[in-house]
Design a protein around this motif. Structure first.
Motif, PDB file in Angstrom:
ATOM      1  N   GLU A   1      36.813  37.433  33.800  1.00 45.09           N
ATOM      2  CA  GLU A   1      39.003  37.244  34.332  1.00 45.09           C
ATOM      3  C   GLU A   1      39.715  36.187  34.092  1.00 45.09           C
ATOM      4  OE1 GLU A   1      40.182  40.065  36.072  1.00 45.09           O
ATOM      5  OE2 GLU A   1      38.056  40.778  36.104  1.00 45.09           O
TER       6      GLU A   1
ATOM      7  N   GLN B   1      30.837  38.095  34.700  1.00 47.39           N
ATOM      8  CA  GLN B   1      32.788  38.760  35.311  1.00 47.39           C
ATOM      9  C   GLN B   1      33.733  37.568  35.620  1.00 47.39           C
ATOM     10  OE1 GLN B   1      31.257  40.928  38.801  1.00 47.39           O
ATOM     11  NE2 GLN B   1      33.703  42.418  37.991  1.00 47.39           N
TER      12      GLN B   1
ATOM     13  N   LEU C   1      40.764  36.195  30.943  1.00 49.42           N
ATOM     14  CA  LEU C   1      41.650  37.155  30.876  1.00 49.42           C
ATOM     15  C   LEU C   1      43.360  36.836  31.069  1.00 49.42           C
ATOM     16  CD1 LEU C   1      40.229  40.999  31.250  1.00 49.42           C
ATOM     17  CD2 LEU C   1      40.664  40.023  29.063  1.00 49.42           C
ATOM     18  N   GLN C   2      42.687  36.017  32.123  1.00 48.56           N
ATOM     19  CA  GLN C   2      44.391  35.597  32.239  1.00 48.56           C
ATOM     20  C   GLN C   2      44.609  34.243  31.119  1.00 48.56           C
ATOM     21  OE1 GLN C   2      46.013  35.490  35.421  1.00 48.56           O
ATOM     22  NE2 GLN C   2      44.986  37.469  35.926  1.00 48.56           N
TER      23      GLN C   2
ATOM     24  N   PRO D   1      46.058  36.398  27.058  1.00 50.02           N
ATOM     25  CA  PRO D   1      46.866  37.875  27.476  1.00 50.02           C
ATOM     26  C   PRO D   1      46.266  38.983  26.391  1.00 50.02           C
ATOM     27  CG  PRO D   1      48.397  35.968  28.214  1.00 50.02           C
ATOM     28  CD  PRO D   1      46.888  35.728  27.285  1.00 50.02           C
TER      29      PRO D   1
ATOM     30  N   MET E   1      43.356  39.034  24.699  1.00 50.62           N
ATOM     31  CA  MET E   1      42.051  39.848  25.466  1.00 50.62           C
ATOM     32  C   MET E   1      42.205  40.779  26.051  1.00 50.62           C
ATOM     33  SD  MET E   1      40.178  38.540  22.701  1.00 50.62           S
ATOM     34  CE  MET E   1      38.552  38.777  23.528  1.00 50.62           C
ATOM     35  N   GLU E   2      43.392  40.979  27.258  1.00 53.10           N
ATOM     36  CA  GLU E   2      43.451  41.999  27.473  1.00 53.10           C
ATOM     37  C   GLU E   2      43.071  42.944  26.521  1.00 53.10           C
ATOM     38  OE1 GLU E   2      43.168  43.662  31.409  1.00 53.10           O
ATOM     39  OE2 GLU E   2      43.839  41.232  31.771  1.00 53.10           O
ATOM     40  N   ARG E   3      43.856  43.539  26.260  1.00 50.90           N
ATOM     41  CA  ARG E   3      44.159  44.829  25.043  1.00 50.90           C
ATOM     42  C   ARG E   3      42.614  44.614  23.927  1.00 50.90           C
ATOM     43  NH1 ARG E   3      46.348  45.985  19.840  1.00 50.90           N
ATOM     44  NH2 ARG E   3      47.002  48.038  19.378  1.00 50.90           N
ATOM     45  N   TYR E   4      42.128  44.174  24.105  1.00 50.07           N
ATOM     46  CA  TYR E   4      40.786  43.924  22.942  1.00 50.07           C
ATOM     47  C   TYR E   4      40.123  44.003  23.859  1.00 50.07           C
ATOM     48  CZ  TYR E   4      36.596  42.412  21.541  1.00 50.07           C
ATOM     49  OH  TYR E   4      35.169  42.086  20.751  1.00 50.07           O
ATOM     50  N   MET E   5      40.218  44.029  25.498  1.00 49.96           N
ATOM     51  CA  MET E   5      38.814  44.777  26.577  1.00 49.96           C
ATOM     52  C   MET E   5      39.559  46.366  26.371  1.00 49.96           C
ATOM     53  SD  MET E   5      37.068  42.190  26.426  1.00 49.96           S
ATOM     54  CE  MET E   5      35.771  43.484  27.926  1.00 49.96           C
ATOM     55  N   ARG E   6      40.704  46.842  26.935  1.00 45.56           N
ATOM     56  CA  ARG E   6      40.590  47.934  26.984  1.00 45.56           C
ATOM     57  C   ARG E   6      40.603  48.729  25.360  1.00 45.56           C
ATOM     58  NH1 ARG E   6      45.204  50.627  25.337  1.00 45.56           N
ATOM     59  NH2 ARG E   6      46.476  48.550  24.311  1.00 45.56           N
TER      60      ARG E   6
END
Length: 193
Positions: free
Chosen positions: A112, A108, A115-116, A119, A121-126
């Motif tokens: 995090e 975890q 993702l920082q 950025p 990758m935030e879209r990928y995870m969503r």
């Protein structure tokens, strides 16, 4: 060892070579042998696993000792007890290895940090979360409103070679039917083809 992950990511978003190079240190590559446990019920799920090679499954064992398969995870699939991973609660599931496997694990904290650092990758995870919710809703609707043959055909559509890769009793458990019913369904489909 990151080829399948990069192919999977590439289907959803575009990473630059620099972002790909930044991504790999966040993961822990690990090999598992058939029948090894990745997670045991009661333990806290510390990793989300991406399957590069092989097959994993998550399942629960009820009070009578019956296994209930929740998910199969072949190459290109993610697997974890998300509730345990996100809350730190003991896991309700076991995750074991059905075929020798190579996986990429991420904690975890590393997730995090990734993702920082990357950025996009935030879209990928969503997108993964959205697809997971849709899949779960479809599975519930299918279980409640479809007969055994429809459920089996749905699984074959999503995982075309699953019947050759997992034992029949596990596939029947995943479908919520008995192995005998699955045999009957398979015979009927063979007869009709």
């Amino acid at each position: 060892m990151f080829e399948v992950l990069f192919e999977h990511i590439d289907k959803k978003i575009t990473l630059t070579k620099e972002e790909e190079n930044k991504l790999t240190p966040f993961f822990i590559p690990k090999k598992y042998r058939k029948r090894q446990y990745v997670l045991q019920q009661g333990d806290i799920c510390k990793y989300i696993a991406f399957v590069e090679k092989g097959m994993l499954r998550s399942f629960q064992v009820d009070d009578k000792g019956n296994e209930h398969v929740i998910q199969f995870a072949p190459e290109g699939w993610w697997i974890a007890d998300n509730y345990s991973f996100l809350t730190g609660s003991p896991s309700s599931y076991d995750i074991d290895v059905l075929e020798d496997a190579e996986v990429l694990l991420i904690t975890q904290t590393a997730l995090e940090e990734m993702l920082q650092a990357i950025p996009v990758m935030e879209r990928y995870m969503r997108i993964l979360m959205q697809n997971s919710l849709i899949s779960m809703q479809n599975r519930i609707a299918c279980t409640l409103g479809s007969n055994a043959e429809e459920r089996y055909q749905g699984v074959l559509k999503a995982l075309p070679n699953i019947a050759q890769r997992v034992p029949q009793h596990m596939l029947a458990s995943f479908l919520g039917i008995t192995p005998e019913t699955l045999s009957r369904v398979r015979r009927q489909l063979l007869k009709n083809s």
